[in-house]
Motif scaffolding. Sequence first.
Motif, PDB file in Angstrom:
ATOM      1  N   TRP A  86      -6.140   4.265  -0.687  1.00 47.86           N
ATOM      2  CA  TRP A  86      -6.302   4.340   0.778  1.00 47.86           C
ATOM      3  C   TRP A  86      -7.678   3.813   1.195  1.00 47.86           C
ATOM      4  O   TRP A  86      -7.794   3.042   2.149  1.00 47.86           O
ATOM      5  CB  TRP A  86      -6.123   5.787   1.229  1.00 47.86           C
ATOM      6  CG  TRP A  86      -6.205   5.973   2.722  1.00 47.86           C
ATOM      7  CD1 TRP A  86      -7.313   6.173   3.468  1.00 47.86           C
ATOM      8  CD2 TRP A  86      -5.101   5.939   3.642  1.00 47.86           C
ATOM      9  NE1 TRP A  86      -6.997   6.273   4.798  1.00 47.86           N
ATOM     10  CE2 TRP A  86      -5.645   6.144   4.934  1.00 47.86           C
ATOM     11  CE3 TRP A  86      -3.732   5.768   3.504  1.00 47.86           C
ATOM     12  CZ2 TRP A  86      -4.839   6.175   6.079  1.00 47.86           C
ATOM     13  CZ3 TRP A  86      -2.936   5.794   4.639  1.00 47.86           C
ATOM     14  CH2 TRP A  86      -3.490   5.995   5.908  1.00 47.86           C
ATOM     15  N   LYS A  87      -8.716   4.228   0.452  1.00 52.73           N
ATOM     16  CA  LYS A  87     -10.072   3.777   0.779  1.00 52.73           C
ATOM     17  C   LYS A  87     -10.227   2.276   0.548  1.00 52.73           C
ATOM     18  O   LYS A  87     -10.914   1.586   1.306  1.00 52.73           O
ATOM     19  CB  LYS A  87     -11.099   4.557  -0.054  1.00 52.73           C
ATOM     20  CG  LYS A  87     -11.261   6.002   0.418  1.00 52.73           C
ATOM     21  CD  LYS A  87     -12.199   6.790  -0.507  1.00 52.73           C
ATOM     22  CE  LYS A  87     -12.300   8.244  -0.052  1.00 52.73           C
ATOM     23  NZ  LYS A  87     -13.108   9.061  -1.002  1.00 52.73           N
TER      24      LYS A  87
ATOM     25  N   LEU B 109      -5.853   8.430  -2.961  1.00 51.69           N
ATOM     26  CA  LEU B 109      -6.908   8.355  -1.938  1.00 51.69           C
ATOM     27  C   LEU B 109      -7.820   7.151  -2.161  1.00 51.69           C
ATOM     28  O   LEU B 109      -8.325   6.560  -1.204  1.00 51.69           O
ATOM     29  CB  LEU B 109      -7.726   9.653  -1.943  1.00 51.69           C
ATOM     30  CG  LEU B 109      -6.986  10.884  -1.387  1.00 51.69           C
ATOM     31  CD1 LEU B 109      -7.727  12.163  -1.743  1.00 51.69           C
ATOM     32  CD2 LEU B 109      -6.821  10.770   0.132  1.00 51.69           C
TER      33      LEU B 109
ATOM     34  N   THR C  48       2.897   4.059   5.730  1.00 55.65           N
ATOM     35  CA  THR C  48       1.744   4.234   4.841  1.00 55.65           C
ATOM     36  C   THR C  48       1.081   5.580   5.098  1.00 55.65           C
ATOM     37  O   THR C  48       0.755   6.318   4.158  1.00 55.65           O
ATOM     38  CB  THR C  48       0.717   3.098   5.046  1.00 55.65           C
ATOM     39  OG1 THR C  48       1.394   1.848   5.184  1.00 55.65           O
ATOM     40  CG2 THR C  48      -0.242   3.011   3.876  1.00 55.65           C
ATOM     41  N   PHE C  49       0.874   5.901   6.382  1.00 54.85           N
ATOM     42  CA  PHE C  49       0.339   7.221   6.742  1.00 54.85           C
ATOM     43  C   PHE C  49       1.227   8.323   6.172  1.00 54.85           C
ATOM     44  O   PHE C  49       0.746   9.286   5.560  1.00 54.85           O
ATOM     45  CB  PHE C  49       0.276   7.377   8.272  1.00 54.85           C
ATOM     46  CG  PHE C  49      -1.014   6.921   8.894  1.00 54.85           C
ATOM     47  CD1 PHE C  49      -2.188   7.642   8.713  1.00 54.85           C
ATOM     48  CD2 PHE C  49      -1.066   5.789   9.688  1.00 54.85           C
ATOM     49  CE1 PHE C  49      -3.377   7.242   9.298  1.00 54.85           C
ATOM     50  CE2 PHE C  49      -2.245   5.367  10.274  1.00 54.85           C
ATOM     51  CZ  PHE C  49      -3.411   6.093  10.082  1.00 54.85           C
TER      52      PHE C  49
ATOM     53  N   PRO D 111      -3.116   0.712   8.473  1.00 54.66           N
ATOM     54  CA  PRO D 111      -1.902   1.258   7.869  1.00 54.66           C
ATOM     55  C   PRO D 111      -0.767   1.419   8.874  1.00 54.66           C
ATOM     56  O   PRO D 111      -0.996   1.648  10.061  1.00 54.66           O
ATOM     57  CB  PRO D 111      -2.347   2.621   7.330  1.00 54.66           C
ATOM     58  CG  PRO D 111      -3.554   2.978   8.134  1.00 54.66           C
ATOM     59  CD  PRO D 111      -4.225   1.685   8.479  1.00 54.66           C
TER      60      PRO D 111
ATOM     61  N   LEU E  55      -5.532  13.057   8.690  1.00 49.01           N
ATOM     62  CA  LEU E  55      -4.746  11.823   8.703  1.00 49.01           C
ATOM     63  C   LEU E  55      -3.723  11.823   9.826  1.00 49.01           C
ATOM     64  O   LEU E  55      -3.502  10.808  10.485  1.00 49.01           O
ATOM     65  CB  LEU E  55      -4.037  11.631   7.364  1.00 49.01           C
ATOM     66  CG  LEU E  55      -4.855  11.024   6.231  1.00 49.01           C
ATOM     67  CD1 LEU E  55      -4.044  11.045   4.946  1.00 49.01           C
ATOM     68  CD2 LEU E  55      -5.273   9.594   6.548  1.00 49.01           C
TER      69      LEU E  55
ATOM     70  N   ILE F 284       0.582   4.120  -2.904  1.00 46.02           N
ATOM     71  CA  ILE F 284       0.165   5.476  -2.536  1.00 46.02           C
ATOM     72  C   ILE F 284       1.269   6.480  -2.878  1.00 46.02           C
ATOM     73  O   ILE F 284       1.002   7.537  -3.457  1.00 46.02           O
ATOM     74  CB  ILE F 284      -0.196   5.531  -1.032  1.00 46.02           C
ATOM     75  CG1 ILE F 284      -1.516   4.785  -0.797  1.00 46.02           C
ATOM     76  CG2 ILE F 284      -0.310   6.977  -0.552  1.00 46.02           C
ATOM     77  CD1 ILE F 284      -1.833   4.511   0.650  1.00 46.02           C
TER      78      ILE F 284
ATOM     79  N   TYR G  88       0.832  -1.208   0.000  1.00 42.98           N
ATOM     80  CA  TYR G  88       0.000   0.000   0.000  1.00 42.98           C
ATOM     81  C   TYR G  88       0.868   1.260   0.000  1.00 42.98           C
ATOM     82  O   TYR G  88       0.557   2.241  -0.685  1.00 42.98           O
ATOM     83  CB  TYR G  88      -0.927  -0.002   1.211  1.00 42.98           C
ATOM     84  CG  TYR G  88      -2.058  -1.004   1.108  1.00 42.98           C
ATOM     85  CD1 TYR G  88      -3.020  -0.896   0.112  1.00 42.98           C
ATOM     86  CD2 TYR G  88      -2.175  -2.063   2.011  1.00 42.98           C
ATOM     87  CE1 TYR G  88      -4.062  -1.809   0.006  1.00 42.98           C
ATOM     88  CE2 TYR G  88      -3.210  -2.982   1.920  1.00 42.98           C
ATOM     89  CZ  TYR G  88      -4.149  -2.850   0.919  1.00 42.98           C
ATOM     90  OH  TYR G  88      -5.179  -3.758   0.820  1.00 42.98           O
ATOM     91  N   THR G  89       1.958   1.236   0.760  1.00 45.55           N
ATOM     92  CA  THR G  89       2.840   2.408   0.821  1.00 45.55           C
ATOM     93  C   THR G  89       3.431   2.716  -0.547  1.00 45.55           C
ATOM     94  O   THR G  89       3.453   3.879  -0.983  1.00 45.55           O
ATOM     95  CB  THR G  89       3.970   2.174   1.842  1.00 45.55           C
ATOM     96  OG1 THR G  89       3.395   1.888   3.133  1.00 45.55           O
ATOM     97  CG2 THR G  89       4.860   3.404   1.971  1.00 45.55           C
TER      98      THR G  89
ATOM     99  N   LEU H   2       0.974   9.167   2.342  1.00 46.24           N
ATOM    100  CA  LEU H   2      -0.185   9.958   1.926  1.00 46.24           C
ATOM    101  C   LEU H   2      -0.136  11.372   2.494  1.00 46.24           C
ATOM    102  O   LEU H   2      -0.471  12.345   1.793  1.00 46.24           O
ATOM    103  CB  LEU H   2      -1.484   9.263   2.346  1.00 46.24           C
ATOM    104  CG  LEU H   2      -2.781   9.879   1.805  1.00 46.24           C
ATOM    105  CD1 LEU H   2      -2.730  10.035   0.288  1.00 46.24           C
ATOM    106  CD2 LEU H   2      -3.979   9.023   2.194  1.00 46.24           C
TER     107      LEU H   2
ATOM    108  N   GLU I  73      -8.796   0.574   3.467  1.00 42.69           N
ATOM    109  CA  GLU I  73      -9.717   0.633   4.607  1.00 42.69           C
ATOM    110  C   GLU I  73     -10.839  -0.386   4.448  1.00 42.69           C
ATOM    111  O   GLU I  73     -11.251  -1.026   5.426  1.00 42.69           O
ATOM    112  CB  GLU I  73     -10.294   2.048   4.744  1.00 42.69           C
ATOM    113  CG  GLU I  73      -9.275   3.061   5.237  1.00 42.69           C
ATOM    114  CD  GLU I  73      -9.884   4.443   5.431  1.00 42.69           C
ATOM    115  OE1 GLU I  73      -9.513   5.128   6.392  1.00 42.69           O
ATOM    116  OE2 GLU I  73     -10.741   4.844   4.603  1.00 42.69           O
TER     117      GLU I  73
END
Length: 480
Positions: free
Chosen positions: A397-398, A394, A411-412, A407, A431, A381, A377-378, A415, A401
Amino acid sequence: MILRIGRRNEFFFKFSVASRLYSSGEVVQDSSDIAKRVCKIMTSCPKLGLDTALDQSGIRVSEEVVEKVLEKFENAGMLAHRFFEWAHKQRRYSHSVRAYHIMIESLAKIRQYEIMWDLVNSMRSKGMLNIETFCVIMRKYARAQKVDEAVYTFNVMNKYDVQPNLAAFNGLLSALSKSKNIRKAQEIFDAMKNQFSPDSKTYSILLEGWGRAPNLPKAREIFTDMVDSGCNPDIVTYGIMVDILCKAGRTSEAVEVIKEMEFSGCQPTSFIYSVLIHTYGIENRIEDAIDTFLQMERNGVIADVAVYNALISAFCKVNKFKNAYKVVDEMEKKGVSPNSRTCNILINGLIGREETDEAFKVFRRLSKICEPDADTYTMMIKMFCERDEMETALKVWKYMERKQFAPSMHTFSALINGLCGKGDASKACVLMEEMMERGIRPGRHTFGKLRQLLLKEGREDVLGFLQEKMNLLVKEPLCD
């Protein structure tokens, strides 16, 4: 009469009614299904209302369910802890040792050491402490480069009525070795080896540590000491030695070690073949990588996902992605499921060649057959942020989720950095707050980037609020 239900109460009402309809029958629910329902509540409900939402859900947890949920939220320490505390209060349920260990790891990951030691004390009061409990803590302290705390944990075991043995000694050495503190591990080994009886695992840990250093002469010395002490090298020791030699660029010597193994009747494992294939890939020796794979099959060794990943990586290194895709197809035909590492190797290789559209295709395809991890994911993104496609970033990211994946800090950060680059301070702040709510401390670079953006926009009040929240994150000292 008109019944009016507030938004928050409406949320709880929906969960309560739906779950009771679902759980009131005689059908026994699968633990995975129950865990998914719990995860959905945890990712959907207001943070302060988690206990109420879980209470009204009618869900009855078991050891297996709690362990699955905690594993799913391993990157969301404080959210996981809220669930852990709620589960503890449920009737006819008691936490398993494994649940405690998962929670301890999760809290240590976000450096919530005070709460972690509270759990240790709770385990002691129930007579649940064992060697592995302290090994988990030693590993986490060492990974955070808290070497003194790792050693302290070993030394304090007697205080908790757990007698340190060879397994604990090996656990400490392994924790230090794997966190690049091999000199400290060697110092402790030299000082304490007479209190224990080192076995092949002890020497293998030191051997691997010096290999990581890298210090090939010292690794050879440990190997010699091992033989001299009467410990015969086993398949693990040989595997480590092959790995060390390959990383030192001594591939020919590694091949000789494998021949020596075979001569002594010790059949090389899939791990050893994966190391050799991976090394050939790094050296751009794709033909040798293929020959090694075929030799492995002729020797009757079944390829596992690590071997296939090594071969895929070798093809990616020489930009033969069509061949890499064929290996993925071959894996599936042989009943070997690709994993997140498979996905990450391909995506990383494609991004490196700036074939980002193809990378997204691979992500979508492999996400259907294996679970992406935090690195997956990182990368995705970050890729879309760098392409200035924030909407797609985004969406990823969704999607994450919806998959109920918690995350990681990286990962945070990916974004938040992207949003700051676009000047979207509002979303970045949301975030950042969510990240800290989960007990994850943001990195200096990420917080600094958002800080500069907020100062530029004259939003010192928001910056002060975020700074205050960050200061509230616990900084636990050494002692429990």
